[in-house]
Design a protein around this motif. Structure first.
Motif, PDB file in Angstrom:
ATOM      1  N   HIS A 284      -6.863  -2.992  10.300  1.00  0.00           N
ATOM      2  CA  HIS A 284      -5.715  -2.304   9.692  1.00  0.00           C
ATOM      3  C   HIS A 284      -5.405  -0.979  10.379  1.00  0.00           C
ATOM      4  O   HIS A 284      -4.509  -0.273   9.952  1.00  0.00           O
ATOM      5  N   LYS A 285      -6.144  -0.646  11.422  1.00  0.00           N
ATOM      6  CA  LYS A 285      -5.935   0.658  12.069  1.00  0.00           C
ATOM      7  C   LYS A 285      -4.832   0.584  13.134  1.00  0.00           C
ATOM      8  O   LYS A 285      -5.096   0.658  14.339  1.00  0.00           O
TER       9      LYS A 285
ATOM     10  N   SER B 122      -1.330   5.465   5.309  1.00  0.00           N
ATOM     11  CA  SER B 122      -2.622   5.179   5.944  1.00  0.00           C
ATOM     12  C   SER B 122      -2.990   6.321   6.860  1.00  0.00           C
ATOM     13  O   SER B 122      -2.139   6.865   7.567  1.00  0.00           O
TER      14      SER B 122
ATOM     15  N   LYS C 206       0.871  -1.176   0.000  1.00  0.00           N
ATOM     16  CA  LYS C 206       0.000   0.000   0.000  1.00  0.00           C
ATOM     17  C   LYS C 206       0.909   1.226   0.000  1.00  0.00           C
ATOM     18  O   LYS C 206       1.380   1.652   1.061  1.00  0.00           O
TER      19      LYS C 206
ATOM     20  N   HIS D 122       3.298   1.974   5.449  1.00  0.00           N
ATOM     21  CA  HIS D 122       2.345   3.072   5.254  1.00  0.00           C
ATOM     22  C   HIS D 122       1.653   3.464   6.554  1.00  0.00           C
ATOM     23  O   HIS D 122       0.864   4.405   6.578  1.00  0.00           O
ATOM     24  N   LEU D 123       1.957   2.742   7.622  1.00  0.00           N
ATOM     25  CA  LEU D 123       1.271   3.014   8.894  1.00  0.00           C
ATOM     26  C   LEU D 123       1.819   4.282   9.552  1.00  0.00           C
ATOM     27  O   LEU D 123       2.989   4.599   9.411  1.00  0.00           O
TER      28      LEU D 123
END
Lengths: 276, 276, 276, 276
Positions: free
Chosen positions: D169-170, D20, D16, D202-203
């Motif tokens: 995914h958070k 995010s 990704k 991407h976190l």
């Protein structure tokens, strides 16, 4: 729990509350301006050194770095150009006006290196080479003392004390990353060391983001962090062609990346009330 | 995952499959016998050195240790007796027949120390002092090379390679504990290093349980572990009056504790097919 | 400098001067005999577990190990056979008489694992999983508590204290290697921890030379060192076919190597006044 | 040498490419704004929590932190107020509008904590508590995942992967200092981890300068460094009366120091093109 440190005196903030200022060619470590030292890991040729020095000067660097005597883990690795390398840096200083920071590795090299250099660098492996500390302590030249990769902040200060107790108080401390379990980066930049040192000592503190990360992609972020944390200067590896560098290519910036870095670091410096 | 090491040659087991044997006064490192070096951290007086040497000889030690030049973190700590200390050890050698292992800290001290000593010790802070490694490499004297307190096994071997590439192959490696997060002991004895080194190199390997633990109560257990793991020798701090030692009193054994240690280590040595 | 530890009580040697003895199927940890636990990292099948158990029993092992719930760094790695694996071990116990040491990873697994196991193992990643420590502390089963790879000796004792303060005093401590900068071995066996723990606590101490080295070629030397240093037991990975093991193949011994190890460890045990 | 990482997928920047964004009460982690979470180590009373929340809100903090379940090294230390503490935070949220970040320590606490909290925090000791990672992965609540104090960056990402592979995914990653040989600070802030994580994943990445230094005098410098290096947020301990805090008083800021910090961090944020 307050950690108890061994008594260091001359280096201590208690002994001398105000910041020490160390001037090299008009660039003052320990004052408002963040001083940037840049150049290749090793001097490889006049052309390479000249090209790099011109590029870093154009980007705003204040001093140049370059190794003529290289401490290498293997006896079979390139050991540096020796006096020939020192002569190249002296010539490039003539041409560019950038003064020279370079490493000295042994007591009996001090006289030779001092003939050409403006700042004597003590490398990480020699932070507790006491004969060498005493030898540079007996000169009146500025010394850039790198923290041992395995040494505590207290030990760094005690090594500064060795130099100072010989009469030479012009010591610039350098955090260059420590050895930890983390393997993704070459070393771990101990950013805490910057404010700790500013509390404990009046000596200027610079950061080497190149060795502290080991990867050029991380150098800009680490440089900005160092200045935000209060560093008085940076020492950064720049090479016109990192892929062909004799050493440390992975962590060397290309000149155009260094340009970018100087612009961004300049903004952070301004945000903490300093210039570059 | 097989770790990839930098190429070391002369020190490598591949280069020389059989164990190197280094003889000092008939005591052979790298052979069946476990060689024990014992004595105080620092030479303090003739009386102290003589008393210690007589005691450790009576207990079965093969060589004596003692520091005349002491690498101390602080410039204000006792730095050793210098040449006077060397002379004392030479005299005690005359009296007891115990040969002398002592540290040399700088290239220009090598000649002086070599005049009195039988084995030149490179201390942990100098493991990557390349000028010093080159200098002892140019003698033909046995060298006891201590591992840097935060150096890898690979780096230790590369430093041995520096000495050997100068022509001196009489290198004895010494595991003396590494720096870790554990604070209860002064260092962490990396016992794994013993069998790893026996795999990778033909050079003899000794262990310093005094520095590797920092506490005299742990020295006997660490010594037995070292011999069980395959060490070729031990180097142990013994002092007639640890509470008044000029340095390292906490980790020094009293002579009667050293007697005990020799007996117990002897049993472990026999259990792994060696003598002491 | 005497390190100051946080107050631990029930685990302390001051609280209970004599060694605690913990018996499993007549094999007593903390007594004269060195107890050996052996088996594969993970249970993979009845055939594999049976073959391994028969082999290690023949070599003289006292208990068997095997993982049914595996704490793996990646969620995509083999996570163990779960209850099916526990059933296999219970059946192999029936056949061989070897009692079972196996890991429990969560408070709500304790009841299930306790149904099949004889000793509940707390893994290195869970040494400070306090809910889990409390849960096993509320059983009356022996607990093998592994030191966190990142934990100090003091923290290990405090985690034992969590279990004991719930009423379960049957805690066996396990040194399994710590994380350091050294990369050649998977972990660094902190051999000092053995005599330190024997000083500070009355609880039995075992060593895991398989994880502490990460290489089967080093396991024998590390095992002998552990026993020489005073360990009360060993926990060793053995696999009939390490090259095809679901995990930890590199550090698992083949059965004939384990035979050799038992013979040599037995000699060292005798040299320190113990049997095996 | 390019380090080879274990395959992580869902957390990977390759999987990704775009950042995010995780929104809590309109405050978005991973976007332009630097999000600040502030509050005491432990909830001690309604008065203490209310006073702190009002103060940090006035200074510009976006979320409040506070521990109801406290993972303490000793079973005899204050373990937190439990559900009572959660209720206090929920009430203070009503009064101030600040949403709540709080730690959950065991799988069977998740439901309870989720009833009161807005973000579930996984503490440093539980980074590899896989049952707990799976449990929070099965909720749809944002998770603040703290790096283990001696876990690598790769292991942090693998632990995020555990949560994400359960469908949640958070995940917000938190660098909170690692354990090294340096003893002057409680931990060593691994500032390199910030740009490394921004490359690999991407976190969002936040930094905890309170635990990463352990001394309130260093928190401001560390906070500025974190934002300069690219952190998406900060989590900071603030207490109205640090000298009487139930835990972590040494590293807690008084409210007026936090005011100062917010102003100075705001300037650095602006210098790197962000707001606060």
């Amino acid at each position: 729990v307050v950690p108890v440190l061994r008594p260091f005196k001359l280096a201590s903030r208690d002994f001398k509350p105000e910041d020490s200022k160390i001037s090299i060619n008009g660039h003052v470590f320990g004052d408002n301006k963040v001083i940037v030292i840049a150049g290749p890991c090793a001097v490889e040729s006049l052309a390479q050194m000249r090209e790099t020095a011109q590029a870093v000067k154009a980007a705003g660097a204040h001093l140049m770095r370059g190794g003529a005597f290289k401490p290498r883990t293997s006896p079979y690795s390139f050991q540096g150009m020796g006096e020939e390398g020192l002569k190249i840096m002296a010539q490039v200083r003539e041409e560019t006006g950038l003064h020279v920071v370079t490493e000295v590795m042994a007591p009996d090299q001090v006289e030779l290196v001092a003939k050409y250099a403006d700042v004597l660098q003590i490398g990480t492996r020699n932070m507790q080479n006491y004969a060498l500390l005493n030898a540079v302590g007996q000169t009146n030249m500025p010394v850039l003392l790198k923290r041992g990769m395995m040494s505590t902040i207290e030990e760094l200060l005690m090594s500064a004390e060795y130099i100072m107790s010989n009469g030479n108080h012009k010591v610039i401390l350098c955090e260059r990353g420590i050895r930890t379990f983390e393997k993704y980066t070459r070393n771990t930049l101990d950013i805490n060391a910057v404010p700790v040192l500013k509390e404990l000592t009046h000596l200027p503190v610079v950061v080497d983001p190149s060795h502290a990360t080991g990867k050029w992609t991380l150098v800009k972020a680490a440089s900005k962090a160092a200045v935000a944390a209060g560093a008085d200067g940076l020492i950064i590896e720049v090479h016109p062609n990192p892929a062909e560098a004799a050493s440390d290519g992975e962590q060397s910036l290309k000149p155009h990346r260094f340009d970018e870095l100087m612009v961004e670091v300049g903004r952070v410096a301004a945000a903490v009330g300093r210039s570059i």
